[in-house]
Every structure is written in structure tokens, then in C-alpha cells.
Design a protein around this motif. Structure first.
Motif, PDB file in Angstrom:
ATOM      1  N   ASN A 138     -68.000  53.997  13.583  1.00 27.11           N
ATOM      2  CA  ASN A 138     -68.929  54.880  12.885  1.00 27.11           C
ATOM      3  C   ASN A 138     -68.612  54.811  11.400  1.00 27.11           C
ATOM      4  O   ASN A 138     -67.444  54.854  11.006  1.00 27.11           O
ATOM      5  CB  ASN A 138     -68.804  56.315  13.392  1.00 27.11           C
TER       6      ASN A 138
ATOM      7  N   GLN B  53     -69.472  56.142   7.345  1.00 29.59           N
ATOM      8  CA  GLN B  53     -70.019  57.208   6.505  1.00 29.59           C
ATOM      9  C   GLN B  53     -69.649  56.923   5.057  1.00 29.59           C
ATOM     10  O   GLN B  53     -68.489  56.645   4.743  1.00 29.59           O
ATOM     11  CB  GLN B  53     -69.430  58.544   6.947  1.00 29.59           C
TER      12      GLN B  53
ATOM     13  N   VAL C 256     -74.742  57.712   3.146  1.00 32.59           N
ATOM     14  CA  VAL C 256     -75.359  57.161   4.344  1.00 32.59           C
ATOM     15  C   VAL C 256     -74.386  57.336   5.510  1.00 32.59           C
ATOM     16  O   VAL C 256     -73.179  57.468   5.308  1.00 32.59           O
ATOM     17  CB  VAL C 256     -75.740  55.665   4.158  1.00 32.59           C
ATOM     18  N   GLU C 257     -74.946  57.328   6.712  1.00 27.30           N
ATOM     19  CA  GLU C 257     -74.127  57.439   7.913  1.00 27.30           C
ATOM     20  C   GLU C 257     -74.803  56.646   9.020  1.00 27.30           C
ATOM     21  O   GLU C 257     -76.006  56.778   9.230  1.00 27.30           O
ATOM     22  CB  GLU C 257     -74.003  58.917   8.314  1.00 27.30           C
ATOM     23  N   TYR C 258     -74.043  55.798   9.714  1.00 32.10           N
ATOM     24  CA  TYR C 258     -74.591  55.027  10.830  1.00 32.10           C
ATOM     25  C   TYR C 258     -73.476  54.523  11.730  1.00 32.10           C
ATOM     26  O   TYR C 258     -72.313  54.441  11.320  1.00 32.10           O
ATOM     27  CB  TYR C 258     -75.455  53.854  10.343  1.00 32.10           C
TER      28      TYR C 258
ATOM     29  N   GLY D 182     -75.740  47.218  14.175  1.00 31.43           N
ATOM     30  CA  GLY D 182     -76.123  48.604  13.914  1.00 31.43           C
ATOM     31  C   GLY D 182     -76.621  49.266  15.186  1.00 31.43           C
ATOM     32  O   GLY D 182     -77.404  48.677  15.926  1.00 31.43           O
ATOM     33  N   SER D 183     -76.159  50.466  15.456  1.00 33.21           N
ATOM     34  CA  SER D 183     -76.514  51.178  16.684  1.00 33.21           C
ATOM     35  C   SER D 183     -77.996  51.482  16.754  1.00 33.21           C
ATOM     36  O   SER D 183     -78.647  51.753  15.737  1.00 33.21           O
ATOM     37  CB  SER D 183     -75.724  52.485  16.782  1.00 33.21           C
TER      38      SER D 183
ATOM     39  N   SER E  65     -80.216  54.015  14.552  1.00 29.27           N
ATOM     40  CA  SER E  65     -79.564  54.293  13.269  1.00 29.27           C
ATOM     41  C   SER E  65     -80.324  53.605  12.132  1.00 29.27           C
ATOM     42  O   SER E  65     -81.196  52.770  12.367  1.00 29.27           O
ATOM     43  CB  SER E  65     -78.117  53.796  13.287  1.00 29.27           C
ATOM     44  N   ALA E  66     -79.965  53.940  10.923  1.00 27.11           N
ATOM     45  CA  ALA E  66     -80.599  53.344   9.741  1.00 27.11           C
ATOM     46  C   ALA E  66     -80.337  51.847   9.660  1.00 27.11           C
ATOM     47  O   ALA E  66     -81.045  51.129   8.963  1.00 27.11           O
ATOM     48  CB  ALA E  66     -80.077  54.033   8.480  1.00 27.11           C
ATOM     49  N   LYS E  67     -79.352  51.351  10.368  1.00 22.72           N
ATOM     50  CA  LYS E  67     -78.969  49.937  10.315  1.00 22.72           C
ATOM     51  C   LYS E  67     -79.125  49.242  11.664  1.00 22.72           C
ATOM     52  O   LYS E  67     -78.460  48.252  11.947  1.00 22.72           O
ATOM     53  CB  LYS E  67     -77.511  49.808   9.842  1.00 22.72           C
ATOM     54  N   GLN E  68     -80.037  49.710  12.495  1.00 19.06           N
ATOM     55  CA  GLN E  68     -80.152  49.193  13.863  1.00 19.06           C
ATOM     56  C   GLN E  68     -80.511  47.710  13.955  1.00 19.06           C
ATOM     57  O   GLN E  68     -80.201  47.059  14.937  1.00 19.06           O
ATOM     58  CB  GLN E  68     -81.131  50.016  14.687  1.00 19.06           C
TER      59      GLN E  68
END
Length: 158
Positions: free
Chosen positions: A70, A72, A80-82, A100-101, A104-107
Motif C-alpha cells: 500500500n 501513500q 495520493v493513496e493506492y 495497481g489494485s 485504485s487510481a493506479k489500477q
């Protein structure tokens, strides 16, 4: 005798069917690199605090879990957090390949994290983002002097 033969054939068909389902469900290959449990050389939260001139202090935190990291970033310039799911880990180079999960913002992004100089309280870390899994997998350990992606940084265990 016929019952035993029928049972053997039926079990054979079930085995074949389960193999086919597994192959079909993993055929994409982009998301599934390694499904086994990985043992990472670090666990828990590590932070790096740095200054951006004229913008203030930023804090980067990586929380290493069994098969996930995770992330942050907290600060006045950017927050940002992902989550990132572990796809593969190379213990020889301490290279983590992550995605990226979902949600999430980075999927749709892939990441590489290299770890070195690991102690009880610190780890030297390099992280880079990629658009494709192939690019992430192909990326080799960067030189100590690299400046891209903020270079190598010493993170302190929280």
C-alpha cells in the motif's frame, strides 16, 4: 468391472475439465505472473520524508504486506493513496513487480520496486511506474546514481 471402468473414465474427464478451466482462466497472462505466496525481505511501513523547494515537505510511505504494497504520499505539493498487488518477486535482485489494485487510481499501471541495503530500521528503495507488464518485467536494476523516478532513497521503518 464395468462400474470401475466407468468411474475411471468419469474421473479422467473431470481432471481434464479442471485443467482446461485453469488454462483458459490464466490464458491472458498479463495479470497472473505468479500465484504462489511470496516472502518479501521487508514487511510493515517504511517512510521517506523530503523537501520540494518552495512547496514544502512530502512524505512517501510504503506498507509492505504479504502479497501487496500500500502506498501513500502526503504533502502540500501532492497527495495520493493506492494499493499495488504483487505479481512477482525476484529474490536475487530484490525486484518486486506489482500491478495497481483494482479500483485504485493506479489500477491500469505496473510498478517495479527494487530494495537494497536492508537493515532492521531502514531500506534503500527505488520505484518506477510503467504502462505495461512487459516493460516492468524487462526493467533492470538501476545504477546507484540514477535520478529518474526520484532515484534511490533511504526509507525508515515506522
Amino acid at each position: 468391472m464395468k462400474t470401475k471402468l466407468l468411474i475411471k473414465k468419469w474421473l479422467g474427464c473431470l481432471c481434464l475439465l479442471s485443467v482446461m478451466i485453469t488454462v483458459i482462466s490464466c490464458s491472458d497472462g498479463d495479470d497472473i505472473v505468479s500465484i504462489q505466496q511470496q516472502t518479501l525481505p521487508v514487511s510493515g511501513k517504511y517512510q521517506w520524508v523530503f523537501e520540494i523547494p518552495n512547496m514544502g515537505t512530502q512524505t512517501s510511505i510504503h506498507d509492505f504486506q504479504t502479497n501487496r504494497v500500500n502506498y501513500q504520499m502526503i504533502g502540500s505539493a501532492y497527495s495520493v493513496e493506492y494499493g499495488m498487488d504483487l505479481l512477482d518477486y525476484d529474490s536475487q535482485s530484490n525486484k518486486l513487480v506489482l500491478k495497481g489494485s483494482e479500483g485504485s487510481a493506479k489500477q491500469d499501471k505496473y510498478f517495479v520496486i527494487f530494495l537494497k541495503d536492508i537493515t532492521i530500521s531502514t531500506v534503500n528503495m527505488f520505484k518506477k511506474e510503467f504502462s505495461t507488464l512487459q516493460d516492468a518485467k524487462a526493467y533492470s536494476i538501476p545504477a546507484d546514481s540514477v535520478s529518474e523516478s526520484h532515484g534511490w532513497n533511504v526509507y525508515t521503518k515506522l
